[in-house]
Motif scaffolding. Structure first.
Motif, mmCIF file in Angstrom:
data_model
loop_
_atom_site.group_PDB
_atom_site.id
_atom_site.type_symbol
_atom_site.label_atom_id
_atom_site.label_comp_id
_atom_site.label_asym_id
_atom_site.label_seq_id
_atom_site.Cartn_x
_atom_site.Cartn_y
_atom_site.Cartn_z
ATOM 1 N N GLU A 8 -11.143 -10.562 1.633
ATOM 2 C CA GLU A 8 -9.742 -10.960 1.526
ATOM 3 C C GLU A 8 -9.542 -12.227 2.342
ATOM 4 O O GLU A 8 -9.809 -12.247 3.550
ATOM 5 C CB GLU A 8 -8.811 -9.858 2.032
ATOM 6 N N LEU A 9 -9.114 -13.292 1.682
ATOM 7 C CA LEU A 9 -8.888 -14.556 2.357
ATOM 8 C C LEU A 9 -7.611 -14.491 3.181
ATOM 9 O O LEU A 9 -6.645 -13.794 2.824
ATOM 10 C CB LEU A 9 -8.787 -15.699 1.333
ATOM 11 N N ARG A 10 -7.637 -15.180 4.304
ATOM 12 C CA ARG A 10 -6.459 -15.217 5.170
ATOM 13 C C ARG A 10 -5.320 -15.931 4.442
ATOM 14 O O ARG A 10 -5.517 -16.930 3.757
ATOM 15 C CB ARG A 10 -6.786 -15.935 6.471
ATOM 16 N N HIS A 11 -4.119 -15.414 4.608
ATOM 17 C CA HIS A 11 -2.960 -15.993 3.929
ATOM 18 C C HIS A 11 -1.804 -16.109 4.915
ATOM 19 O O HIS A 11 -1.870 -15.625 6.048
ATOM 20 C CB HIS A 11 -2.556 -15.119 2.733
ATOM 21 N N ASP A 12 -0.743 -16.754 4.482
ATOM 22 C CA ASP A 12 0.434 -16.905 5.340
ATOM 23 C C ASP A 12 1.033 -15.548 5.649
ATOM 24 O O ASP A 12 0.955 -14.601 4.856
ATOM 25 C CB ASP A 12 1.481 -17.788 4.648
ATOM 26 N N ALA A 13 1.674 -15.455 6.826
ATOM 27 C CA ALA A 13 2.269 -14.185 7.237
ATOM 28 C C ALA A 13 3.414 -13.774 6.320
ATOM 29 O O ALA A 13 3.639 -12.584 6.079
ATOM 30 C CB ALA A 13 2.760 -14.280 8.684
ATOM 31 N N ASN A 14 4.160 -14.738 5.816
ATOM 32 C CA ASN A 14 5.299 -14.436 4.959
ATOM 33 C C ASN A 14 4.808 -14.234 3.525
ATOM 34 O O ASN A 14 4.277 -15.151 2.906
ATOM 35 C CB ASN A 14 6.322 -15.572 5.018
ATOM 36 N N SER A 15 4.978 -13.044 3.001
ATOM 37 C CA SER A 15 4.486 -12.741 1.668
ATOM 38 C C SER A 15 5.490 -13.169 0.605
ATOM 39 O O SER A 15 6.707 -13.019 0.768
ATOM 40 C CB SER A 15 4.233 -11.233 1.527
ATOM 41 N N THR A 16 4.968 -13.686 -0.471
ATOM 42 C CA THR A 16 5.799 -14.046 -1.616
ATOM 43 C C THR A 16 6.081 -12.791 -2.437
ATOM 44 O O THR A 16 5.403 -11.755 -2.279
ATOM 45 C CB THR A 16 5.072 -15.083 -2.475
ATOM 46 N N PRO A 17 7.076 -12.849 -3.326
ATOM 47 C CA PRO A 17 7.330 -11.681 -4.191
ATOM 48 C C PRO A 17 6.093 -11.255 -4.968
ATOM 49 O O PRO A 17 5.863 -10.058 -5.165
ATOM 50 C CB PRO A 17 8.442 -12.183 -5.123
ATOM 51 N N GLU A 18 5.292 -12.237 -5.412
ATOM 52 C CA GLU A 18 4.085 -11.891 -6.141
ATOM 53 C C GLU A 18 3.097 -11.138 -5.246
ATOM 54 O O GLU A 18 2.442 -10.183 -5.671
ATOM 55 C CB GLU A 18 3.411 -13.156 -6.695
ATOM 56 N N GLN A 19 2.997 -11.595 -3.978
ATOM 57 C CA GLN A 19 2.093 -10.920 -3.051
ATOM 58 C C GLN A 19 2.572 -9.502 -2.739
ATOM 59 O O GLN A 19 1.767 -8.571 -2.608
ATOM 60 C CB GLN A 19 1.970 -11.731 -1.763
ATOM 61 N N LYS A 20 3.889 -9.348 -2.612
ATOM 62 C CA LYS A 20 4.426 -8.006 -2.363
ATOM 63 C C LYS A 20 4.121 -7.085 -3.529
ATOM 64 O O LYS A 20 3.792 -5.906 -3.346
ATOM 65 C CB LYS A 20 5.929 -8.092 -2.119
ATOM 66 N N ALA A 21 4.246 -7.638 -4.734
ATOM 67 C CA ALA A 21 3.920 -6.837 -5.908
ATOM 68 C C ALA A 21 2.440 -6.469 -5.901
ATOM 69 O O ALA A 21 2.059 -5.346 -6.251
ATOM 70 C CB ALA A 21 4.276 -7.606 -7.175
ATOM 71 N N ASP A 22 1.588 -7.422 -5.482
ATOM 72 C CA ASP A 22 0.155 -7.136 -5.389
ATOM 73 C C ASP A 22 -0.129 -6.054 -4.355
ATOM 74 O O ASP A 22 -1.024 -5.219 -4.543
ATOM 75 C CB ASP A 22 -0.612 -8.410 -5.021
ATOM 76 N N ILE A 23 0.629 -6.101 -3.249
ATOM 77 C CA ILE A 23 0.431 -5.083 -2.204
ATOM 78 C C ILE A 23 0.750 -3.698 -2.746
ATOM 79 O O ILE A 23 0.006 -2.733 -2.534
ATOM 80 C CB ILE A 23 1.299 -5.409 -0.974
ATOM 81 N N MET A 24 1.871 -3.593 -3.450
ATOM 82 C CA MET A 24 2.242 -2.293 -4.002
ATOM 83 C C MET A 24 1.225 -1.844 -5.052
ATOM 84 O O MET A 24 0.893 -0.657 -5.131
ATOM 85 C CB MET A 24 3.641 -2.371 -4.619
ATOM 86 N N ALA A 25 0.738 -2.812 -5.814
ATOM 87 C CA ALA A 25 -0.292 -2.459 -6.796
ATOM 88 C C ALA A 25 -1.564 -2.003 -6.096
ATOM 89 O O ALA A 25 -2.224 -1.049 -6.532
ATOM 90 C CB ALA A 25 -0.568 -3.662 -7.699
ATOM 91 N N GLY A 26 -1.906 -2.711 -4.994
ATOM 92 C CA GLY A 26 -3.080 -2.308 -4.232
ATOM 93 C C GLY A 26 -2.923 -0.929 -3.617
ATOM 94 O O GLY A 26 -3.876 -0.148 -3.555
ATOM 95 N N PHE A 27 -1.700 -0.630 -3.153
ATOM 96 C CA PHE A 27 -1.450 0.695 -2.578
ATOM 97 C C PHE A 27 -1.627 1.771 -3.640
ATOM 98 O O PHE A 27 -2.261 2.806 -3.396
ATOM 99 C CB PHE A 27 -0.035 0.745 -2.001
ATOM 100 N N SER A 28 -1.051 1.510 -4.828
ATOM 101 C CA SER A 28 -1.192 2.476 -5.911
ATOM 102 C C SER A 28 -2.656 2.647 -6.300
ATOM 103 O O SER A 28 -3.125 3.753 -6.571
ATOM 104 C CB SER A 28 -0.369 2.020 -7.121
ATOM 105 N N GLU A 29 -3.384 1.523 -6.282
ATOM 106 C CA GLU A 29 -4.808 1.599 -6.603
ATOM 107 C C GLU A 29 -5.567 2.395 -5.543
ATOM 108 O O GLU A 29 -6.463 3.183 -5.853
ATOM 109 C CB GLU A 29 -5.377 0.188 -6.710
ATOM 110 N N GLY A 30 -5.171 2.186 -4.259
ATOM 111 C CA GLY A 30 -5.823 2.942 -3.193
ATOM 112 C C GLY A 30 -5.583 4.427 -3.314
ATOM 113 O O GLY A 30 -6.477 5.244 -3.069
ATOM 114 N N VAL A 31 -4.346 4.794 -3.693
ATOM 115 C CA VAL A 31 -4.046 6.218 -3.901
ATOM 116 C C VAL A 31 -4.921 6.784 -4.999
ATOM 117 O O VAL A 31 -5.469 7.886 -4.888
ATOM 118 C CB VAL A 31 -2.554 6.400 -4.237
ATOM 119 N N ALA A 32 -5.065 5.989 -6.065
ATOM 120 C CA ALA A 32 -5.903 6.453 -7.172
ATOM 121 C C ALA A 32 -7.359 6.567 -6.755
ATOM 122 O O ALA A 32 -8.055 7.529 -7.100
ATOM 123 C CB ALA A 32 -5.755 5.497 -8.356
#
Length: 348
Positions: free
Chosen positions: A121-145
């Motif tokens: 995972e490449l380092r990114h800015d601390a402030n997440s964009t809406p797209e990044q937030k959506a990716d985080i939620m998708a990643g969380f759902s993927e982790g649950v799966a």
């Protein structure tokens, strides 16, 4: 990287400078598959192991509740020269093993069954964009799966059962906080005609013993005989009946309606127990007539019915009406007309 920024290395013999090559990115090592990734039977065995740990954890938590009630409080276990309380030891062992098995099961689950592929995972800015937030939620759902929590019903059910049963000992152990107060704070051993005595010397107090500005810690005269009968009853009674007696210039007292005759020549008596959480108070400032609770700084004006002038307390200190008996000693006209001690919902 440009040539001028490349690291350099000096030749010790000829003094020549040699341009060093940059270290190549090693990347990720090849992924090593576990036996549970390749063999479904091994994965099933691991699942049963985890579920067994969670189930045993739940049974041990339930067993601690049974032991709490079944084993006498005074039962003693002896191991050679070592002795210990059987009830406490059983509770410690069962709860300790229950927590251990939940932790061990979670580790086994993570090591053997959850997805363990390496990622970058490449380092990114601390402030997440809406797209990044959506990716985080998708990643969380993927982790649950990937954890298999929703798919592996045996693990899910056994873990939920273990965690649910683990809460039972916490509820059961609330009993050790003591019996519910009920209406115990509504009654003290103060009664009509009971003398007010110094809580150190046990000597009855006369009005002439007190000077203006003086505060004395006191208690009822009928408290001392309880000490010989039962130490527990004595401490319980003293905790509720402790009072402070103060003498204020009569012209500075603002007695609440109906309490005009509750004092004797400027001598007033109040409960010593703070109405916030029940701390004993006696830090008195005679100029302002304020008494301070040392626990949370609730401040009461003793010249004005002990009303609250500062702090978290919500009610004035209960006042004990005073009189003088035939021998000139301070006595109670009547018991407290309200509960003493800390506030509670049913106090009204």
């Amino acid at each position: 990287m440009s040539e001028k920024n490349l690291p350099v290395k000096a030749d010790e013999h000829h003094g020549a400078v040699e341009v060093a090559e940059p270290i190549a990115d090693p990347g990720l090592e090849p992924h090593e598959y576990r036996i549970t990734d390749l063999d479904p039977k091994a994965a099933d065995r691991a699942e049963r192991q985890v579920a067994t740990m969670f189930t045993l954890a739940g049974l041990l938590a339930l067993g601690s509740c049974v032991a709490y009630f079944a084993i006498p409080r005074d039962a003693i276990l002896q191991f050679g020269p070592l002795t210990g309380n059987a009830n406490n030891l059983t509770l410690g062992v069962t709860l300790g093993l229950s927590l251990f098995l939940i932790g061990a099961g979670a580790i086994q689950w993570a090591k053997q069954l959850m997805v363990d592929t390496e990622v970058i995972e490449l380092r990114h800015d601390a402030n997440s964009t809406p797209e990044q937030k959506a990716d985080i939620m998708a990643g969380f759902s993927e982790g649950v799966a990937e954890s298999g929590f929703s798919r592996r019903k045996l693990i899910r059910r056994s873990l939920i059962g273990a965690m649910g049963l683990l809460g039972l000992p916490a509820v059961v152990l609330l009993r050790d906080l003591g019996p519910l107060p009920g209406r115990s704070l509504y009654n003290t051993i103060w009664a009509k005609g009971i003398r007010v005595v110094n809580d150190v010397t046990d000597r009855p107090i006369k009005p002439s013993d007190l000077q203006v500005g003086q505060l004395v810690n006191a208690q009822p005269a009928n408290l001392t005989p309880l000490q010989e009968e039962s130490a527990v009853e004595y401490q319980n009674a003293k905790a509720k009946a402790a009072v402070i007696v103060v003498r204020i210039e009569p012209n500075k007292i603002q007695a609440p309606a109906g309490r005009e005759n509750w004092g004797i020549d400027g001598i007033l008596c109040y409960s010593k127990i703070c109405t916030h959480v029940g701390c004993p108070i006696s830090l008195y400032e005679q100029t302002t007539h304020h008494v301070l609770c040392p626990c949370h700084q609730s401040t009461f004006d003793l010249a004005d019915g002990a009303k609250v002038v500062f702090g978290p307390a919500a009610r004035p200190l209960p006042q004990l009406p005073l009189a003088v008996d035939a021998e000139g000693y301070l006595i109670a006209q009547a018991p407290f007309d309200e509960p003493v001690g800390a506030s509670f919902w049913e106090r009204g």
